[in-house]
Design an enzyme around this catalytic site. Structure first.
Site, short mmCIF file in Angstrom:
data_model
loop_
_atom_site.label_atom_id
_atom_site.label_comp_id
_atom_site.label_asym_id
_atom_site.label_seq_id
_atom_site.Cartn_x
_atom_site.Cartn_y
_atom_site.Cartn_z
N LYS A 78 5.90 4.11 5.45
CA LYS A 78 4.62 4.42 4.80
C LYS A 78 3.49 3.98 5.72
O LYS A 78 3.55 2.88 6.28
CB LYS A 78 4.54 3.69 3.45
CG LYS A 78 3.33 4.06 2.59
CD LYS A 78 3.35 3.32 1.25
CE LYS A 78 2.21 3.77 0.33
NZ LYS A 78 2.25 3.09 -0.98
N SER A 189 1.39 6.17 -5.00
CA SER A 189 0.79 6.48 -3.72
C SER A 189 1.79 6.73 -2.60
O SER A 189 1.44 7.34 -1.59
CB SER A 189 -0.11 5.32 -3.30
OG SER A 189 0.66 4.17 -3.02
N SER A 213 3.47 2.61 -7.48
CA SER A 213 3.44 3.50 -6.32
C SER A 213 4.78 3.73 -5.63
O SER A 213 4.88 4.59 -4.75
CB SER A 213 2.44 2.99 -5.29
OG SER A 213 1.13 3.31 -5.68
#
Lengths: 524, 95, 490
Positions: A78, A189, A213
């Site tokens: 990420k 997210s 997330s």
């Protein structure tokens, strides 16, 4: 697409151990999958050269008998984790081009254990969002989006010099292109992480979870995602959103893979004052499937108004699966559940308003000049941050400001204490808690955009455990009538990820989730 | 709670985010909606409840007083938009 | 026009008397190797940005970890101020934007500081004492440094100081004159130096004062105060208070009101002036730093620090008064610095303590003052000064000769006895030699002898002087007196 991208990490480790293929081969297959999946916009930065170099090193280590637990496994990171020498953007214009001179503890742990980096994946800007639409680098498209793979001649759309050349030699250049009838969000997210893992262009990915997330996108794309207990994974080197809530975790296709990768990611870090100094258990060893006598709490407050009947049904299915495996469902009460979102939307913005003050155009990232220092700050931050980030910074600034602190921030932290106490009480009656992960399946890109509150409601089931710092996992449990995946969430006591994973393993076996996203099945 | 434009301008200033006047009205509406949403917390009785300071279960650890960092000026300045003679450089600040 | 009313701290204005109310906030840099929340060096004077970690420069994902020794230093200081040590304290973020504050917030302690109420006893120049309350002491990080004079349109930023540990020590508004404020800073600095928790070096900025001043009618309600920031010498503290007192009284007497504001001490014009840039309403949005947990201390740990505290100025002063029978004033001067107190004690050991005090405070401090040196750079060691006093006490030299010997000691650093030997300054106690010198002087001045005997007894001093001259000052003065008296009676 080759067979190697179909493997789970646990499966690939066996193949690597037996010498059926090398990490370089496994990595090359994934590098090609990354290229073939660009339409999803899952990756912000692809690092194929680094991937190959790391896979060569992994093979060499294996040859020397020094293979770590994640040896040779290509994964995505990420883009919230700082990676030394590789652009780290947090999905924001304000950090575009930023190359950290340091490596986050979690990624360093993964590389120590032999993992291979395929690239940095997309996310909501500064991890603020539930749909990955707030990224400066564009939304991620879920591989579950319905669509068809069409072939067309690229030469037709070439322009300028290239058009003349292709016209001259009259060679058609066939390309494959996706035409989507609906573009769905992968959740957020950690949307890029979720999409990449579901689309088989990464064997796994790191995620971070502040209010859901990891778990909500895992549910949206039919993969496994675990947020460990707050303090398990070091936050050092992860771009902060809300410090008291942020926690890293793995996103994988199986529970066994999650156990494997979590073991590498977590561990005590003296550089993070909130990191816990506790031994890391062998999570894989916990996956015995034996949950006989375990008490599974079913919180009555999670039956929220307007929840689709099929989610309710799936939840009941989950209860039945666990009962069939010998566990005992017990009704519990988490009375302050309905206040969790409001609490979260005070605490998280307050922390973010302060955490994001460092993006000021002085030491890194974007600078937009102005007549004086103040104007430079205001221009830089106005242009560098997107609408959602600005909204949250401003709410956070407001709730901390003079005269409002007690009414908002202090009040929210008091309610947060209440929410944590609810869980403490509940865990006197049960060992784990089973809930749906999200109140819906994935929605279309662009939906909920004009109503921040509607967007926030996505996190209604994931936020309470975040506020209490508890471990939680989402496991794919089935498909809804719209053909999209739905996950079930299992929450555990602090630092009892082992039991959470064990129960998740039972759900996984019972659900036997094998559905592939259209984007993948069309290629296999 | 309903925010007016002036409050939005004040918050924007505190947060150092330029908000054009034309956008203030709209933003005031959005922020007011969020504040209205969170106001449901007033229903919760929190008399005598300690505000949460951290969910981490341990005490604050302290590190020994040893110089283990610094001396990396080039790396510290590497990503800066403007530097000179080893300093970060910003538009002139008038005190 | 204003003037101080003799014998009080009240100030005479045009419209009556005024009282000034003063509180001080002192920022003292903690003596430590590394910074409060990072492992970068806390040393003064390095090349720009060379003592900066990514934590100090607030890079993405960087986190603070607290330096144990800085916590210990704060506790030690709290104990030295006889203050309450809070076993539970909290670090808060104080949010504001500034070029030299990289994170956009300062980590400080707001509602729950590490040290609570304490006190400082002031030693006033007239020998009296006065107790001033300490409200609190908290730990916080320093900001970096902005340089505005390096470029016409740019400000340069050096983050070397960013993250260095500071103690903010806040007094009660207990002081009523600039002299008291100066005595407060002097005493606080002495205590910090005794404890070794701050070097007290105001020139290098390791101690800075924010001065809160208000005026009121004696016994009346408190007036509105102003805060003058970053005053960096004791003299300036005094001057800033005097200026601000005058200014406020004048404003009030002309019918104006005092604005609660932050002011700046102008070190060239010697005035305070309003800081326009800081006038805009501040809203620091304090909240507990979520990257840190509350700081929890064990009572045992605090007790262990307490057990190692040195004797502090007040206790030492009391002991000097009782053990050495010194006046409170002399004791106060000697204990002002740990090193001078230690010096004195070495000199006084086994000797006349009053003589030791006189020589240390009079001759030695005078000589050091003249040379601009500290006690630790004294050319005369405590042992050597003691040696000199020994020579006086056993009549080897006279007090008069001792001053010359001392001057030579300051010059050369040699022991007194060596100088006395080399220069033959040993006091003459041989009555024969003195008698013959007296005989010579009387024989040479028959007219004066006659005058003396005729009643001009003042001439006795003249004869003593002549005899001393004859003996190059080495004659024992008491002996000269005795023998001369006898001779003149003959």
């Amino acid at each position: 697409m080759t067979d190697l991208t179909k493997l789970t990490m646990t499966g690939a480790l066996e193949g690597l151990a037996k010498g059926e293929f090398t990490s370089v081969e496994l990595t090359e297959a994934h590098v090609r999958a990354v290229e073939a999946s660009r339409a999803l916009n899952a990756y912000i930065t692809e690092t194929p050269d680094q991937a190959i170099a790391m896979s060569e090193r992994a093979d060499a280590q294996r040859a020397k008998g020094e293979a770590g637990p994640m040896n040779g496994l290509p994964i995505a990171v990420k883009d919230l984790f700082c990676t030394a020498g590789f652009q780290t953007t947090a999905g924001s214009h304000i950090l575009e081009g930023f190359k950290p001179p340091y490596e986050s503890t979690v990624t360093a742990n993964l590389w120590r254990d032999g993992a291979v980096m395929l690239g940095k994946v997309n996310l909501d800007e500064f991890a603020m969002g539930s749909s990955n639409v707030t990224s400066y680098f564009g939304p991620v498209i879920s591989p579950w989006s319905p669509g068809v793979l069409v072939q067309r001649d690229a030469a037709e759309t070439d322009a300028g010099f290239l058009a003349e050349v292709t016209a001259a030699i009259r060679q058609p250049r066939p390309v494959q292109e996706w035409q989507w009838s609906r573009k769905l969000v992968p959740g957020g997210s950690s949307g890029g992480s979720a999409a990449a893992v579901a689309a088989r262009c990464a064997m796994a990915a790191t995620g971070t979870d502040t209010g859901g997330s990891i778990r909500q996108p895992a549910s949206f794309v039919g993969i496994v995602g675990i947020k460990p207990t707050y303090g398990r994974c070091s936050r050092w080197g992860i771009v902060s959103f809300a410090s008291s809530l942020d926690q890293a975790g793995p996103m994988t296709r199986t529970v066994a893979d999650a156990a494997l990768m979590l073991g590498s990611m977590c561990g005590y870090d003296p550089k993070d004052s909130t990191s816990v100094d506790m031994p890391v258990p062998d999570f894989k060893a916990a996956l015995t499937g034996d949950i006989r006598g375990l008490k599974v709490g079913i919180p009555k407050e999670y039956r929220v108004d307007g929840m689709p009947a099929e989610i309710e049904k799936l939840w009941q299915q989950g209860i039945d699966w666990l009962r069939a495996a010998g566990a005992e469902p017990v009704e519990i009460s988490l009375p302050h559940t309905k206040y969790a979102l409001a609490t979260y939307y005070i605490v998280a913005p307050a922390e973010c308003s302060s955490n994001l003050a460092r993006y000021d155009g002085v030491r890194f990232g974007l600078r937009v000049e102005g007549g004086d220092l103040k104007e430079m700050y205001e221009n830089t931050r106005a242009e560098g941050f997107g609408a959602e980030v600005k909204r949250r910074i401003m709410i956070g600034t407001y709730v901390l400001s003079a005269g409002y602190y007690d009414a908002y921030y202090r009040k929210a932290q008091q309610v947060r204490t209440r929410i944590a106490q609810d869980f403490e009480e509940a865990f006197k009656l049960c060992d784990v808690i089973l809930t749906p992960t999200a109140p819906s399946t994935a929605f279309e890109i662009g939906a909920n955009m004009d109503d921040p509150i509607a967007m926030y409601l996505n996190d209604v089931f994931t936020v309470p455990a975040s506020l209490a710092g508890l471990p939680g996992i989402s496991v794919p449990a089935g498909l809804a009538s719209d053909g999209l995946p739905l996950g079930l969430q299992i929450l555990g006591r602090p630092f009892d990820e082992a039991t959470v994973l064990k129960v998740a393993g039972v759900v996984e076996s019972a659900a036997d989730f094998t559905a592939l996203p259209p984007f993948v099945s069309a290629r296999y | 709670m309903s925010l007016d434009k002036a409050t939005v301008a004040k918050i924007a200033h505190l947060a150092r985010i330029k908000v054009p006047e034309a956008d203030q009205e709209h933003l005031a509406g959005e922020l007011s909606n969020i504040l209205n949403f969170v106001e449901q917390l007033n229903e919760v009785d929190t008399v005598g409840v300690q505000p949460m300071t951290s969910v981490a279960p341990h005490k604050l650890r302290r590190r020994p007083d040893a110089v283990t960092d610094g001396g990396v000026r080039d790396a510290v300045l590497l990503n800066a938009p403007e530097t000179a003679e080893g300093f970060f450089v910003v538009p002139k600040v008038v005190e | 026009m204003t003037s101080v009313i003799e014998g009080t701290s009240l100030i005479q204005g045009e419209t009556g008397n005024w009282e000034v109310v003063i509180g001080l906030e002192v920022h003292a840099q903690v003596v430590s190797n590394a910074k409060l929340f990072s492992g970068a060096s806390a040393q003064f004077g390095a090349e720009p940005n060379t003592q900066v970690s990514f934590v100090d420069a607030a890079f993405p994902g960087m986190l603070p970890v607290i330096n144990e020794y800085c916590v210990e230093q704060a506790v030690r200081t709290g104990l030295g101020l006889k203050a309450q040590i809070n076993l539970f304290s909290v670090f808060d973020r104080k949010n504001y934007f500034y070029a030299d504050l990289p994170s956009g917030y300062q980590i400080s302690q707001f509602q729950q500081p590490i040290v609570g109420k304490g006190e400082i006893v002031l030693d006033m120049p007239d020998g009296s004492s006065r107790t001033v309350g300490v409200t609190r002491l908290h730990l916080e990080m320093d900001a970096g440094k902005s340089l505005h004079d390096q470029h016409p349109s740019k400000t340069y930023v050096d983050l070397n100081r960013s993250g260095v540990a500071l103690m903010e020590i806040v007094s009660e508004p207990d002081m009523r004159s600039a002299e008291e404020a100066a005595a407060y800073v002097r005493k606080l600095r002495a205590i910090l130096r005794y404890l070794g928790t701050c070097d007290g070096n105001m020139e290098e900025g390791s101690m800075r004062c924010d001065v809160n001043v208000s005026v009121r009618r004696p016994g009346g309600p408190l007036g509105t105060r102003t805060e003058t920031k970053n005053v960096n010498s004791i003299r300036y503290v005094q001057m800033a208070i005097e200026y601000e007192t005058r200014r406020q009284i004048e404003v009030l007497e002309e019918g104006g009101t005092i604005v609660q504001e932050t002011r700046l001490w102008d070190t060239t014009k010697f005035v305070t002036r309003s800081m326009r840039s800081k006038e805009e309403a501040h809203d620091y949005r304090y909240f507990p730093d979520p990257d840190l947990l509350p700081l929890e201390l064990e009572q045992d740990w605090v007790d262990a620090i307490k057990a190692t505290l040195p004797e502090l100025p007040d206790e030492k002063k009391a002991r000097f008064i009782s053990d050495y029978k010194l006046s409170p004033y002399d004791a106060g001067v000697l204990v002002a610095e740990r090193a001078s107190a230690a010096f004195y004690e070495t000199v006084a050991k086994g000797r006349d303590p009053k003589l030791a005090a006189n020589w240390t405070m009079g001759e030695l401090f005078g000589a050091l003052n003249k040379q601009g040196k500290g006690i630790d750079q004294s050319p005369v060691s405590a042992e050597n000064l003691g040696g000199l006093i020994d020579l006086i006490s056993d009549n080897t030299i006279s007090g008069r000769i001792a001053k010359d010997v001392f001057a030579e000691m300051v010059e050369t650093g040699k022991p007194a006895a060596l100088i006395v030997e080399e220069k033959g300054l040993r006091q003459v106690t041989d009555t024969g030699a003195i008698d013959s010198a007296i005989a010579g002087v009387l024989a040479a001045n028959p007219d004066k002898v006659a005058d003396y005997k005729g009643g001009k007894e003042k001439l006795f001093g003249f004869f003593v002087g002549q005899v001393m001259k004859q003996t190059q000052g080495k004659a024992n003065p008491a002996l000269v007196n005795e023998l001369l008296t006898k001779k003149l009676k003959e």
